[in-house]
Design a protein around this motif. Structure first.
Motif, PDB file in Angstrom:
ATOM      1  N   TYR A 146     -34.022  93.386   5.819  1.00 22.50           N
ATOM      2  CA  TYR A 146     -35.035  93.000   5.000  1.00 22.50           C
ATOM      3  C   TYR A 146     -34.501  93.566   3.549  1.00 22.50           C
ATOM      4  CZ  TYR A 146     -39.217  92.557   2.262  1.00 22.50           C
ATOM      5  OH  TYR A 146     -40.401  92.583   1.117  1.00 22.50           O
ATOM      6  N   LEU A 147     -34.223  94.912   3.344  1.00 18.26           N
ATOM      7  CA  LEU A 147     -33.863  95.649   2.044  1.00 18.26           C
ATOM      8  C   LEU A 147     -32.491  95.162   1.575  1.00 18.26           C
ATOM      9  CD1 LEU A 147     -35.084  99.022   2.678  1.00 18.26           C
ATOM     10  CD2 LEU A 147     -36.197  97.482   1.498  1.00 18.26           C
ATOM     11  N   GLN A 148     -31.715  94.947   2.426  1.00 17.93           N
ATOM     12  CA  GLN A 148     -30.272  94.316   2.016  1.00 17.93           C
ATOM     13  C   GLN A 148     -30.616  92.861   1.285  1.00 17.93           C
ATOM     14  OE1 GLN A 148     -27.887  93.766   5.531  1.00 17.93           O
ATOM     15  NE2 GLN A 148     -27.842  96.216   5.875  1.00 17.93           N
ATOM     16  N   ARG A 149     -31.438  92.076   1.810  1.00 14.69           N
ATOM     17  CA  ARG A 149     -31.893  90.954   1.189  1.00 14.69           C
ATOM     18  C   ARG A 149     -32.643  91.222  -0.268  1.00 14.69           C
ATOM     19  NH1 ARG A 149     -33.800  89.389   6.559  1.00 14.69           N
ATOM     20  NH2 ARG A 149     -36.045  89.759   5.747  1.00 14.69           N
ATOM     21  N   LEU A 150     -32.938  92.209  -0.313  1.00 15.54           N
ATOM     22  CA  LEU A 150     -33.888  92.394  -1.536  1.00 15.54           C
ATOM     23  C   LEU A 150     -32.802  92.834  -2.620  1.00 15.54           C
ATOM     24  CD1 LEU A 150     -36.988  94.992  -1.914  1.00 15.54           C
ATOM     25  CD2 LEU A 150     -34.878  94.988  -3.514  1.00 15.54           C
ATOM     26  N   ASP A 151     -31.880  93.739  -2.087  1.00 19.14           N
ATOM     27  CA  ASP A 151     -30.775  94.299  -2.948  1.00 19.14           C
ATOM     28  C   ASP A 151     -29.913  93.261  -3.395  1.00 19.14           C
ATOM     29  OD1 ASP A 151     -31.743  96.958  -2.715  1.00 19.14           O
ATOM     30  OD2 ASP A 151     -30.625  97.507  -1.322  1.00 19.14           O
ATOM     31  N   ALA A 152     -29.618  92.227  -2.456  1.00 19.94           N
ATOM     32  CA  ALA A 152     -28.581  91.285  -3.022  1.00 19.94           C
ATOM     33  C   ALA A 152     -29.105  90.292  -3.979  1.00 19.94           C
ATOM     34  CB  ALA A 152     -28.386  90.390  -1.736  1.00 19.94           C
ATOM     35  N   ALA A 153     -30.727  89.920  -3.969  1.00 20.01           N
ATOM     36  CA  ALA A 153     -31.274  89.224  -4.570  1.00 20.01           C
ATOM     37  C   ALA A 153     -31.372  89.866  -6.097  1.00 20.01           C
ATOM     38  CB  ALA A 153     -32.626  88.884  -4.190  1.00 20.01           C
ATOM     39  N   ALA A 154     -31.588  91.116  -6.171  1.00 19.80           N
ATOM     40  CA  ALA A 154     -31.797  92.095  -7.038  1.00 19.80           C
ATOM     41  C   ALA A 154     -30.432  92.056  -7.900  1.00 19.80           C
ATOM     42  CB  ALA A 154     -32.290  93.322  -6.990  1.00 19.80           C
ATOM     43  N   GLN A 155     -29.440  92.279  -7.258  1.00 21.93           N
ATOM     44  CA  GLN A 155     -27.924  92.410  -7.862  1.00 21.93           C
ATOM     45  C   GLN A 155     -27.654  90.983  -8.597  1.00 21.93           C
ATOM     46  OE1 GLN A 155     -25.601  93.727  -4.818  1.00 21.93           O
ATOM     47  NE2 GLN A 155     -26.238  95.446  -4.639  1.00 21.93           N
ATOM     48  N   GLU A 156     -28.082  89.913  -8.032  1.00 19.36           N
ATOM     49  CA  GLU A 156     -27.852  88.805  -8.736  1.00 19.36           C
ATOM     50  C   GLU A 156     -28.620  88.473 -10.050  1.00 19.36           C
ATOM     51  OE1 GLU A 156     -28.830  85.200  -5.998  1.00 19.36           O
ATOM     52  OE2 GLU A 156     -27.635  85.980  -4.460  1.00 19.36           O
ATOM     53  N   GLY A 157     -29.275  89.163 -10.493  1.00 18.53           N
ATOM     54  CA  GLY A 157     -29.942  89.310 -12.069  1.00 18.53           C
ATOM     55  C   GLY A 157     -30.816  88.018 -11.756  1.00 18.53           C
ATOM     56  N   PRO A 158     -31.495  87.657 -13.040  1.00 18.29           N
ATOM     57  CA  PRO A 158     -32.706  86.662 -12.957  1.00 18.29           C
ATOM     58  C   PRO A 158     -31.851  85.317 -12.652  1.00 18.29           C
ATOM     59  CG  PRO A 158     -32.310  88.054 -15.044  1.00 18.29           C
ATOM     60  CD  PRO A 158     -31.138  88.440 -14.195  1.00 18.29           C
ATOM     61  N   LYS A 159     -32.496  84.840 -11.681  1.00 19.02           N
ATOM     62  CA  LYS A 159     -32.209  83.275 -11.167  1.00 19.02           C
ATOM     63  C   LYS A 159     -32.282  82.230 -12.185  1.00 19.02           C
ATOM     64  CE  LYS A 159     -31.976  84.531  -6.832  1.00 19.02           C
ATOM     65  NZ  LYS A 159     -30.784  84.214  -5.921  1.00 19.02           N
ATOM     66  N   ARG A 160     -33.286  82.539 -13.252  1.00 18.38           N
ATOM     67  CA  ARG A 160     -33.394  81.657 -14.374  1.00 18.38           C
ATOM     68  C   ARG A 160     -32.190  81.409 -15.207  1.00 18.38           C
ATOM     69  NH1 ARG A 160     -36.900  84.345 -16.651  1.00 18.38           N
ATOM     70  NH2 ARG A 160     -36.248  84.643 -18.534  1.00 18.38           N
ATOM     71  N   GLY A 161     -31.128  82.479 -15.322  1.00 19.67           N
ATOM     72  CA  GLY A 161     -30.022  82.117 -15.902  1.00 19.67           C
ATOM     73  C   GLY A 161     -28.839  81.532 -15.088  1.00 19.67           C
ATOM     74  N   GLN A 162     -29.051  81.381 -13.729  1.00 16.56           N
ATOM     75  CA  GLN A 162     -28.057  80.670 -12.920  1.00 16.56           C
ATOM     76  C   GLN A 162     -28.219  79.223 -12.584  1.00 16.56           C
ATOM     77  OE1 GLN A 162     -27.655  83.305  -9.534  1.00 16.56           O
ATOM     78  NE2 GLN A 162     -28.384  85.111 -10.841  1.00 16.56           N
ATOM     79  N   ILE A 163     -29.493  78.755 -13.121  1.00 16.30           N
ATOM     80  CA  ILE A 163     -29.716  77.243 -12.703  1.00 16.30           C
ATOM     81  C   ILE A 163     -29.364  76.561 -13.742  1.00 16.30           C
ATOM     82  CG2 ILE A 163     -31.810  77.977 -11.206  1.00 16.30           C
ATOM     83  CD1 ILE A 163     -33.767  77.221 -13.510  1.00 16.30           C
ATOM     84  N   SER A 164     -29.133  75.260 -13.632  1.00 11.08           N
ATOM     85  CA  SER A 164     -28.456  74.181 -14.260  1.00 11.08           C
ATOM     86  C   SER A 164     -29.432  73.915 -15.665  1.00 11.08           C
ATOM     87  CB  SER A 164     -28.262  72.849 -13.695  1.00 11.08           C
ATOM     88  OG  SER A 164     -29.496  72.355 -13.523  1.00 11.08           O
ATOM     89  N   CYS A 165     -28.803  73.477 -16.538  1.00 10.65           N
ATOM     90  CA  CYS A 165     -29.688  73.018 -17.684  1.00 10.65           C
ATOM     91  C   CYS A 165     -30.682  72.112 -17.307  1.00 10.65           C
ATOM     92  CB  CYS A 165     -28.682  72.499 -18.745  1.00 10.65           C
ATOM     93  SG  CYS A 165     -27.316  73.724 -19.497  1.00 10.65           S
ATOM     94  N   GLY A 166     -30.496  70.966 -16.366  1.00 12.06           N
ATOM     95  CA  GLY A 166     -31.599  70.209 -16.029  1.00 12.06           C
ATOM     96  C   GLY A 166     -32.461  70.785 -15.633  1.00 12.06           C
ATOM     97  N   ASN A 167     -32.248  71.878 -14.515  1.00 17.54           N
ATOM     98  CA  ASN A 167     -33.305  72.593 -13.892  1.00 17.54           C
ATOM     99  C   ASN A 167     -34.156  73.234 -15.113  1.00 17.54           C
ATOM    100  OD1 ASN A 167     -30.825  73.611 -11.380  1.00 17.54           O
ATOM    101  ND2 ASN A 167     -32.395  71.909 -11.253  1.00 17.54           N
ATOM    102  N   LEU A 168     -33.686  74.057 -15.744  1.00 20.63           N
ATOM    103  CA  LEU A 168     -34.417  74.599 -16.834  1.00 20.63           C
ATOM    104  C   LEU A 168     -35.239  73.666 -17.756  1.00 20.63           C
ATOM    105  CD1 LEU A 168     -32.057  77.568 -18.313  1.00 20.63           C
ATOM    106  CD2 LEU A 168     -34.220  77.636 -17.334  1.00 20.63           C
ATOM    107  N   ALA A 169     -34.692  72.630 -17.937  1.00 16.90           N
ATOM    108  CA  ALA A 169     -35.331  71.678 -18.967  1.00 16.90           C
ATOM    109  C   ALA A 169     -36.801  71.128 -18.229  1.00 16.90           C
ATOM    110  CB  ALA A 169     -34.486  70.236 -19.023  1.00 16.90           C
ATOM    111  N   HIS A 170     -36.614  70.991 -16.729  1.00 17.75           N
ATOM    112  CA  HIS A 170     -37.766  70.788 -15.887  1.00 17.75           C
ATOM    113  C   HIS A 170     -38.741  71.998 -15.912  1.00 17.75           C
ATOM    114  CE1 HIS A 170     -37.113  66.734 -14.102  1.00 17.75           C
ATOM    115  NE2 HIS A 170     -35.925  67.267 -13.996  1.00 17.75           N
ATOM    116  N   THR A 171     -38.270  73.169 -15.934  1.00 13.77           N
ATOM    117  CA  THR A 171     -39.187  74.377 -16.126  1.00 13.77           C
ATOM    118  C   THR A 171     -39.827  74.414 -17.387  1.00 13.77           C
ATOM    119  OG1 THR A 171     -37.402  75.716 -14.819  1.00 13.77           O
ATOM    120  CG2 THR A 171     -38.973  76.974 -16.016  1.00 13.77           C
ATOM    121  N   VAL A 172     -39.360  73.925 -18.459  1.00 15.16           N
ATOM    122  CA  VAL A 172     -40.066  74.274 -19.760  1.00 15.16           C
ATOM    123  C   VAL A 172     -40.560  72.841 -20.420  1.00 15.16           C
ATOM    124  CG1 VAL A 172     -38.490  76.275 -20.274  1.00 15.16           C
ATOM    125  CG2 VAL A 172     -38.015  73.939 -21.065  1.00 15.16           C
TER     126      VAL A 172
END
Length: 600
Positions: free
Chosen positions: A24-50
């Motif tokens: 469980y903690l390994q999954r936590l650390d892996a997700a944390a190391q990836e940084g904010p997911k918002r910066g990794q999704i596509s422009c189209g995904n972000l457009a839907h978000t906002v």
């Protein structure tokens, strides 16, 4: 030195859970190391978000140096505890906007009220709604555009379900934002008296309705210490909300300031600050702290199911034996109805959760080296107040009413509020804190029923004329969803009032407000899966001893055939949607969940 039992149980949970927790903690650390997911999704995904956001909010969300918080709300306006949440999202968003950040309502979750469905068909969906809420919370967070989570939920299955779902996104800082209880209505004693008189045919429905409307009369949680308020106390003890915030009234200025402060605190514990992900806040030590608070306060038996399930969501394996061992060591420090006459408002006025935790700490019952969503655990021994319109926390004074919160040197009992009973009928749980010692032992013939309605019918036929142990079977999670059988309480209380020795044994549940009737609940294995309850018949002699933890049938059940309904017949609205739950749900002892069933 900490209490050795507390230490031993904590260490046993950690050892038993090691592999699961590490994964469980390994999954936590892996997700944390990836940084904010918002910066990794596509422009189209972000457009839907906002797309639906204002111009300023769009800029904030698209700016990856700023935070975007998820709000998962259980608001509806027919559930008194959750009606105050209507305007919380706007309040939280305003605070975050003023700080240069943003928030979005990521999703809503179901919020059914056991008070409405009690004794009705809808109660059969109640427990299953917890896993549905957990899934809905996770679905809300799956958009992967958030830096933290604010949970708006209080009641029975709702808050545990939200926490389970949030724990699946373990890298996100998360806080509960409570709303508080309604003001005190009529006394609990008067409420119980009228219900018993109605069950006995001594008053009419108009008088009953008038009384009930005086008891449940305004926004906020019900004021008895049932499952909803147990959630609040336990989660505060686990450091999942601001200190002293559980039982502040919904309309008070202090409540509004606590809500605003929750948003500000989320910024402080975000990745860019003092990072406190929910998966690190909930560990074996905070779990045990919550259990200690549960037992010391005489909390709801439903938490012997919920705590097992939410522990598993954090990669921890909790057992009923752990809870029983803790209960033998943790003293009963609070008397709140049904464990005493006081309601949660009176408990809060007497010092509330901060005083209870401070007293438990004086007794070396709490782990203080835990991560909390605010400060340290020592901060949870303080009470919030407003001074010149500013929120501050001050040292909690001694109890203003030692009949509600005991001193460290004079507990109400040397053991906690719950007991585990076991024998040739299986294993079950009793809330002994509300049961007088004289009623904790009984040996009497069984009266066996397959529903609470059948018990009610027998009562109206005046069939209960001698001591008996009433067995209600085929009410476990795989039979009909494990409904609460609170309709039985006025009936059984009347029988006790007549001088009969009675007890209840069931694979179903009872409301967290159930009181003086000795009741062995959550029996596992349940009758639907061939448990011993399915072999019982009228007249079998059953002995219950809550003091020694035994529950025995004196008849030989070895070769006796199984009787009673073998399949639950679908009827009424909604049941067909939960067929998979009934087929795949684990036992009550394993948390009555489908989410972590290896066979599913």
């Amino acid at each position: 030195m900490m209490n050795p039992t507390i230490v031993a149980v904590t260490e046993r949970i950690a050892k038993r859970s090691h592999n699961l927790r590490q994964a469980y903690l390994q999954r936590l650390d892996a997700a944390a190391q990836e940084g904010p997911k918002r910066g990794q999704i596509s422009c189209g995904n972000l457009a839907h978000t906002v797309a639906a956001c204002s111009h300023s909010q769009k800029n904030q969300i698209l700016d990856l140096t700023r935070l975007n918080m998820a709000i998962v709300t259980a608001y509806n306006d027919m559930l008194s505890a959750h009606q105050p949440y209507q305007y919380y999202p706007d309040e939280l968003k305003k605070v975050l906007t003023d700080l240069g950040h943003s928030a979005q309502v990521a999703g809503g979750v179901a919020a059914m009220c056991d008070g409405v469905t009690q004794g009705q068909d809808g109660m059969e969906l109640s427990l299953f709604s917890r896993d549905n809420i957990a899934q809905s919370t996770a679905i809300a967070l799956s958009h992967q555009t958030f830096d933290g989570t604010l949970l708006l939920g209080i009641c029975d299955k709702i808050a545990p379900g939200q926490l389970m779902g949030a724990l699946s996104f373990s890298h996100l800082p998360t806080m509960f934002v409570p709303a508080g209880p309604m003001t005190t209505g009529i006394s609990n004693e008067e409420k119980v008296t009228v219900r018993q008189r109605y069950a006995a045919g001594q008053t009419d429905k108009h008088a009953l309705q008038e009384m009930e409307c005086q008891a449940y009369h305004s926004p906020g949680t019900c004021t008895f210490y049932g499952t909803a308020n147990t959630n609040q106390l336990v989660f505060e003890a686990m450091g999942l909300m601001l200190p002293g915030s559980a039982f502040v009234h919904p309309d008070s200025p202090l409540r509004h300031e606590l809500t605003a402060f929750s948003a500000r605190q989320m910024v402080k514990i975000s990745r860019s600050g003092d990072y406190r992900p929910i998966g690190r806040v909930v560990d074996e030590k905070s779990l045990v702290n919550g259990l200690v608070a549960l037992l010391a306060s005489g909390g709801s038996t439903n938490h012997t199911i919920h705590m097992v399930a939410l522990a598993r969501a954090a990669g921890l394996i909790l057992t009923w034996d752990d809870i029983a061992e803790l209960s033998a060591a943790v003293p009963l420090m609070a008397r709140i109805y049904p464990n005493g006459p006081a309601d949660v408002n009176q408990f809060h006025a007497a010092g509330g959760v901060p005083l209870l935790l401070k007293t438990l700490n004086e007794q070396q019952m709490l782990h203080t080296d835990v991560l909390t969503c605010y400060g340290t655990l020592a901060d949870y021994f303080k009470v919030p107040t407003l001074i010149n319109d500013q929120l501050v926390w001050q040292d909690v004074p001694k109890s203003s009413n030692p009949e509600i919160i005991a001193s460290a040197s004079e507990p109400f009992s040397s053991h906690g509020g719950l007991a585990l009973l076991a024998g040739n009928l299986g294993r079950g749980v009793m809330k002994i804190s509300a049961v007088k010692p004289i009623h904790r032992k009984i040996c009497a013939p069984a009266r066996v029923f397959d529903s609470q309605n059948a018990v009610e019918a027998a009562y109206k036929r005046d069939e209960f004329q001698q001591d008996c142990v009433i067995v209600v079977r085929y009410n476990g999670p795989s039979a009909n969803g494990m409904p609460e059988l609170h309709k039985l309480m006025p009936i059984l209380a009347n029988l006790m009032k007549q001088g009969l020795q009675v007890a209840l044994i069931t694979d179903g549940r009872l409301s967290g407000a159930s009181g003086k009737v000795p009741s062995v609940l959550h029996i596992t294995p349940e009758a639907k899966r061939g448990g011993p309850l399915s072999q019982l018949k009228d007249g079998d002699i059953i002995a219950i001893d809550a003091e020694s933890g035994s529950m025995m049938c004196h008849s030989d059940l070895t070769n006796r055939p199984i009787t009673g309904p073998q399949q639950w017949q679908q009827q009424g609205c909604g049941r067909e949607l939960f067929t998979a739950f009934r087929h795949c749900v684990t036992s009550a002892e394993q948390g009555a969940t489908i989410l972590f069933n290896p066979e599913f």
